[in-house]
Design an enzyme around this catalytic site. Structure first.
Site, PDB file in Angstrom:
ATOM      1  N   SER A 201       0.837  -1.195   0.000  1.00  0.00           N
ATOM      2  CA  SER A 201       0.000   0.000   0.000  1.00  0.00           C
ATOM      3  C   SER A 201       0.869   1.241   0.000  1.00  0.00           C
ATOM      4  O   SER A 201       2.083   1.186   0.221  1.00  0.00           O
ATOM      5  CB  SER A 201      -0.902   0.017   1.239  1.00  0.00           C
ATOM      6  OG  SER A 201      -1.714  -1.130   1.294  1.00  0.00           O
ATOM      7  N   ARG A 202       0.236   2.372  -0.272  1.00  0.00           N
ATOM      8  CA  ARG A 202       0.918   3.644  -0.093  1.00  0.00           C
ATOM      9  C   ARG A 202       1.069   3.902   1.404  1.00  0.00           C
ATOM     10  O   ARG A 202       0.474   3.211   2.237  1.00  0.00           O
ATOM     11  CB  ARG A 202       0.110   4.771  -0.735  1.00  0.00           C
ATOM     12  CG  ARG A 202      -0.079   4.621  -2.243  1.00  0.00           C
ATOM     13  CD  ARG A 202       1.239   4.697  -2.982  1.00  0.00           C
ATOM     14  NE  ARG A 202       1.043   4.700  -4.438  1.00  0.00           N
ATOM     15  CZ  ARG A 202       2.027   4.698  -5.320  1.00  0.00           C
ATOM     16  NH1 ARG A 202       3.280   4.677  -4.902  1.00  0.00           N
ATOM     17  NH2 ARG A 202       1.767   4.705  -6.614  1.00  0.00           N
ATOM     18  N   ALA A 203       1.833   4.921   1.761  1.00  0.00           N
ATOM     19  CA  ALA A 203       2.092   5.219   3.162  1.00  0.00           C
ATOM     20  C   ALA A 203       0.817   5.556   3.920  1.00  0.00           C
ATOM     21  O   ALA A 203      -0.113   6.146   3.374  1.00  0.00           O
ATOM     22  CB  ALA A 203       3.072   6.384   3.266  1.00  0.00           C
ATOM     23  N   THR A 205       1.019   6.075   8.023  1.00  0.00           N
ATOM     24  CA  THR A 205       1.535   6.975   9.060  1.00  0.00           C
ATOM     25  C   THR A 205       3.000   7.335   8.856  1.00  0.00           C
ATOM     26  O   THR A 205       3.491   8.289   9.453  1.00  0.00           O
ATOM     27  CB  THR A 205       1.371   6.330  10.448  1.00  0.00           C
ATOM     28  OG1 THR A 205       2.013   5.030  10.441  1.00  0.00           O
ATOM     29  CG2 THR A 205      -0.092   6.144  10.787  1.00  0.00           C
ATOM     30  N   SER A 206       3.733   6.557   8.058  1.00  0.00           N
ATOM     31  CA  SER A 206       5.145   6.856   7.844  1.00  0.00           C
ATOM     32  C   SER A 206       5.310   7.761   6.629  1.00  0.00           C
ATOM     33  O   SER A 206       4.388   7.917   5.834  1.00  0.00           O
ATOM     34  CB  SER A 206       5.921   5.553   7.629  1.00  0.00           C
ATOM     35  OG  SER A 206       5.480   4.904   6.463  1.00  0.00           O
ATOM     36  N   THR A 210       6.148   0.946   1.389  1.00  0.00           N
ATOM     37  CA  THR A 210       7.026   0.140   0.533  1.00  0.00           C
ATOM     38  C   THR A 210       6.822   0.479  -0.941  1.00  0.00           C
ATOM     39  O   THR A 210       7.780   0.608  -1.706  1.00  0.00           O
ATOM     40  CB  THR A 210       6.766  -1.362   0.759  1.00  0.00           C
ATOM     41  OG1 THR A 210       7.011  -1.679   2.127  1.00  0.00           O
ATOM     42  CG2 THR A 210       7.667  -2.206  -0.125  1.00  0.00           C
ATOM     43  N   ASP A 263      -4.911   4.773  12.481  1.00  0.00           N
ATOM     44  CA  ASP A 263      -4.691   3.433  11.959  1.00  0.00           C
ATOM     45  C   ASP A 263      -5.204   2.460  13.009  1.00  0.00           C
ATOM     46  O   ASP A 263      -4.440   1.890  13.779  1.00  0.00           O
ATOM     47  CB  ASP A 263      -3.211   3.208  11.659  1.00  0.00           C
ATOM     48  CG  ASP A 263      -2.969   1.953  10.829  1.00  0.00           C
ATOM     49  OD1 ASP A 263      -3.942   1.428  10.266  1.00  0.00           O
ATOM     50  OD2 ASP A 263      -1.810   1.505  10.750  1.00  0.00           O
ATOM     51  N   SER A 271      -7.336  -4.986   6.835  1.00  0.00           N
ATOM     52  CA  SER A 271      -6.519  -4.555   5.703  1.00  0.00           C
ATOM     53  C   SER A 271      -5.488  -5.612   5.344  1.00  0.00           C
ATOM     54  O   SER A 271      -5.321  -5.983   4.176  1.00  0.00           O
ATOM     55  CB  SER A 271      -5.827  -3.225   6.040  1.00  0.00           C
ATOM     56  OG  SER A 271      -4.864  -2.891   5.057  1.00  0.00           O
TER      57      SER A 271
END
Length: 285
Positions: A201-203, A205-206, A210, A263, A271
């Protein structure tokens, strides 16, 4: 041109996955139908329809009788330049009553969660509506609700069947800037002869997920056929799940979760598991 139609003009505005329609404030349809900024409108192009949020333009970007769409909305409707689009009011979204029920602390059934996921994927929910669902689920979800949400997310997406008994996977909940173990682990596992089709997935909380990190060195928006070809040749792959609709509801939820910096545990589990079901080999009951 009919009274409820406007001619499309491309403005080149990208709002990610949020469908937005642009109309002049003095547009005859806005006036006659009582549309105002942020109104949810049904937009149709022949046999294709979407629900979009209205942004009102008070400038000469559009001429009288013209309409524009955000990139995602334009792609969803497959609109060509100067096509005529039809506009209409949308009926109430019935699944929102379940969202309101969850906000007040009631448990949701699988059927209710399935209706919500279908409406989210079909674009019937605005970002505000999705935020309401996320917030309602953030406090507490029962085991039955997490299971139901997982099943609902699986059923609204595509699924890959690799035709082999064992498919490996590596998952990380993310959240640590600079922590990029996934590319190393996937490469090692594939080199050892296991099949590991890794979607990310896209980011949330960071600063970068990946998929975001891998995109700096290679293309991750692979099609289903490209994923199959890469895995057949290399034994593994890195792909953004959102590009192939393996997890359409999940990507829409994550986009809003990131904006809210939420999250929740229940949605995190759903998820993760929903993506594993999509990539796992089919098992007999």
């Amino acid at each position: 041109m009919m009274h409820d139609q406007l001619k499309f003009k491309k403005l080149g505005i990208d709002t990610q996955q949020e469908h937005v329609v642009y109309m002049r404030s003095d547009c005859h349809i806005c006036k006659s139908e009582g549309f105002s900024a942020l109104t949810r409108i049904k937009v149709s192009n022949n046999d294709k329809s979407i629900v979009a949020s209205l942004n009102v333009i008070e400038s000469e970007l559009l001429s009288l009788g013209e309409i524009s769409l955000s990139k995602g909305a334009r792609d969803a409707l497959q609109v060509s330049e100067e096509a005529y689009l039809t506009l209409s009011h949308i009926p109430p979204v019935e699944s929102m009553k379940s969202v309101r029920s969850k906000i007040y602390g009631h448990k949701l059934t699988f059927n209710a969660l399935q209706e919500i996921m279908v409406d989210i994927v079909q674009g019937n929910y605005s970002n505000v509506d999705i935020a309401a669902f996320i917030t309602g689920c953030a406090g507490k979800m029962s085991v039955e609700e997490v299971t139901g949400l997982t099943r609902a997310m699986v059923e609204v997406g595509e699924r890959l069947d690799w035709g082999i008994p064992v498919v490996a996977d590596k998952h990380c909940v993310g959240g640590l800037p600079g922590n990029r173990t996934t590319p190393i682990v996937v490469s090692i596992v594939a080199a050892c002869g296991l099949t590991i089709p890794k979607t990310s997935s896209r980011a949330i909380t960071s600063p970068a997920g990946t998929a975001d990190t891998m995109e700096t060195i290679t293309r991750v928006n692979l099609s289903l056929e490209e994923i199959k070809q890469v895995v057949k040749k290399e034994g593994g792959c890195f792909a953004w799940g959102g590009s192939v609709k393996l997890s359409p509801a999940d990507d829409l939820l994550i986009r809003v979760e990131r904006a809210l910096d939420i999250d929740s545990e229940g949605q995190l589990i759903a998820s993760v598991l929903s993506k594993k079901f999509r990539l796992a080999p089919r098992m007999s009951s």
